[in-house]
Design a protein around this motif. Sequence first.
Motif, mmCIF file in Angstrom:
data_model
loop_
_atom_site.group_PDB
_atom_site.id
_atom_site.type_symbol
_atom_site.label_atom_id
_atom_site.label_comp_id
_atom_site.label_asym_id
_atom_site.label_seq_id
_atom_site.Cartn_x
_atom_site.Cartn_y
_atom_site.Cartn_z
ATOM 1 N N HIS A 137 -43.359 25.721 41.526
ATOM 2 C CA HIS A 137 -42.209 25.330 42.346
ATOM 3 C C HIS A 137 -41.454 26.530 42.899
ATOM 4 O O HIS A 137 -40.857 26.450 43.965
ATOM 5 C CB HIS A 137 -41.224 24.493 41.528
ATOM 6 N N ASP A 138 -41.452 27.623 42.147
ATOM 7 C CA ASP A 138 -40.629 28.772 42.513
ATOM 8 C C ASP A 138 -41.203 30.001 41.828
ATOM 9 O O ASP A 138 -41.720 29.903 40.707
ATOM 10 C CB ASP A 138 -39.191 28.528 42.047
ATOM 11 N N THR A 139 -41.119 31.131 42.493
ATOM 12 C CA THR A 139 -41.648 32.382 41.938
ATOM 13 C C THR A 139 -40.705 33.525 42.275
ATOM 14 O O THR A 139 -40.163 33.584 43.378
ATOM 15 C CB THR A 139 -43.041 32.698 42.519
ATOM 16 N N ALA A 140 -40.531 34.420 41.319
ATOM 17 C CA ALA A 140 -39.814 35.677 41.549
ATOM 18 C C ALA A 140 -40.661 36.796 40.946
ATOM 19 O O ALA A 140 -41.277 36.615 39.894
ATOM 20 C CB ALA A 140 -38.435 35.651 40.909
ATOM 21 N N ILE A 141 -40.693 37.912 41.630
ATOM 22 C CA ILE A 141 -41.474 39.069 41.170
ATOM 23 C C ILE A 141 -40.604 40.304 41.246
ATOM 24 O O ILE A 141 -39.885 40.514 42.230
ATOM 25 C CB ILE A 141 -42.735 39.273 42.029
ATOM 26 N N LYS A 142 -40.694 41.136 40.229
ATOM 27 C CA LYS A 142 -39.993 42.425 40.219
ATOM 28 C C LYS A 142 -40.994 43.491 39.791
ATOM 29 O O LYS A 142 -41.659 43.342 38.768
ATOM 30 C CB LYS A 142 -38.802 42.367 39.254
ATOM 31 N N ILE A 143 -41.106 44.547 40.586
ATOM 32 C CA ILE A 143 -41.984 45.671 40.276
ATOM 33 C C ILE A 143 -41.135 46.792 39.695
ATOM 34 O O ILE A 143 -40.114 47.174 40.278
ATOM 35 C CB ILE A 143 -42.724 46.180 41.536
ATOM 36 N N PHE A 144 -41.548 47.303 38.540
ATOM 37 C CA PHE A 144 -40.889 48.429 37.872
ATOM 38 C C PHE A 144 -41.940 49.530 37.706
ATOM 39 O O PHE A 144 -42.655 49.546 36.700
ATOM 40 C CB PHE A 144 -40.373 48.033 36.481
ATOM 41 N N GLY A 145 -42.093 50.396 38.698
ATOM 42 C CA GLY A 145 -43.115 51.438 38.613
ATOM 43 C C GLY A 145 -44.497 50.819 38.624
ATOM 44 O O GLY A 145 -44.876 50.158 39.579
ATOM 45 N N VAL A 183 -43.321 42.091 36.720
ATOM 46 C CA VAL A 183 -42.920 40.902 35.975
ATOM 47 C C VAL A 183 -42.871 39.755 36.978
ATOM 48 O O VAL A 183 -42.273 39.873 38.042
ATOM 49 C CB VAL A 183 -41.561 41.079 35.277
ATOM 50 N N VAL A 184 -43.521 38.651 36.604
ATOM 51 C CA VAL A 184 -43.573 37.458 37.446
ATOM 52 C C VAL A 184 -42.937 36.313 36.672
ATOM 53 O O VAL A 184 -43.262 36.094 35.505
ATOM 54 C CB VAL A 184 -45.033 37.089 37.800
ATOM 55 N N TRP A 185 -42.037 35.602 37.348
ATOM 56 C CA TRP A 185 -41.448 34.389 36.780
ATOM 57 C C TRP A 185 -41.890 33.248 37.679
ATOM 58 O O TRP A 185 -41.590 33.241 38.875
ATOM 59 C CB TRP A 185 -39.926 34.470 36.748
ATOM 60 N N VAL A 206 -46.288 39.429 32.460
ATOM 61 C CA VAL A 206 -46.085 40.875 32.581
ATOM 62 C C VAL A 206 -47.442 41.513 32.858
ATOM 63 O O VAL A 206 -48.409 41.275 32.121
ATOM 64 C CB VAL A 206 -45.461 41.480 31.304
ATOM 65 N N TYR A 207 -47.492 42.295 33.944
ATOM 66 C CA TYR A 207 -48.713 42.985 34.346
ATOM 67 C C TYR A 207 -48.453 44.486 34.372
ATOM 68 O O TYR A 207 -47.340 44.919 34.677
ATOM 69 C CB TYR A 207 -49.147 42.559 35.753
ATOM 70 N N GLN A 208 -49.505 45.259 34.107
ATOM 71 C CA GLN A 208 -49.415 46.706 34.240
ATOM 72 C C GLN A 208 -50.601 47.170 35.067
ATOM 73 O O GLN A 208 -51.733 46.704 34.876
ATOM 74 C CB GLN A 208 -49.438 47.383 32.878
ATOM 75 N N LYS A 209 -50.323 48.075 35.997
ATOM 76 C CA LYS A 209 -51.385 48.604 36.855
ATOM 77 C C LYS A 209 -52.168 49.657 36.080
ATOM 78 O O LYS A 209 -51.591 50.608 35.551
ATOM 79 C CB LYS A 209 -50.787 49.207 38.131
ATOM 80 N N GLU A 210 -53.483 49.454 35.999
ATOM 81 C CA GLU A 210 -54.387 50.419 35.367
ATOM 82 C C GLU A 210 -55.411 50.813 36.408
ATOM 83 O O GLU A 210 -56.296 50.019 36.728
ATOM 84 C CB GLU A 210 -55.058 49.812 34.131
#
Length: 149
Positions: A86-94, A98-100, A123-127
């Motif tokens: 229904h709804d999504t928010a994403i915040k990138i920290f480096g 984080v996806v809600w 929670v995702y981390q770029k590798e």
Amino acid sequence: MKKILFGLVLLVVTSTGSFAQSSEEKEVYQLSMDKWQWMAEKDVEKLTPLFHPEAKFVHMSGTWTTARELEIIETGSIWYKNAKVHDTAIKIFGNTAVVWNRITLTTYVRGSDVENEFTVTEVYQKEGADWKMLALTFSSVRDTHQIEK
């Protein structure tokens, strides 16, 4: 006037999935949506490289590891049949994202279809060039719950 109002409503409705601004946000958003589809399809071949080997998965009935989550998906002991986002928010920290997602999740558990409202935190981390999921947490919410952006 009605045509203008209809046009504005149509624009808002059709643009809700394209909220992401940066290319990284778009990439993570698409990965999150793909993940729901892969879970519904029980496609552990696509999920295995996405889930970090040491990730944690928090559900209503417990917390477990990547290996256990993949086993649950593959065997269908919890079948994530459909996640209506229904709804999504994403915040990138480096290199961390984080996806809600506020979802209505239909699952098949213990012989019955069950529908629940959740806000899911991923929670995702770029590798290197790939995003790896480190955590997925289901929080039970009311269907009126809103994600503050």
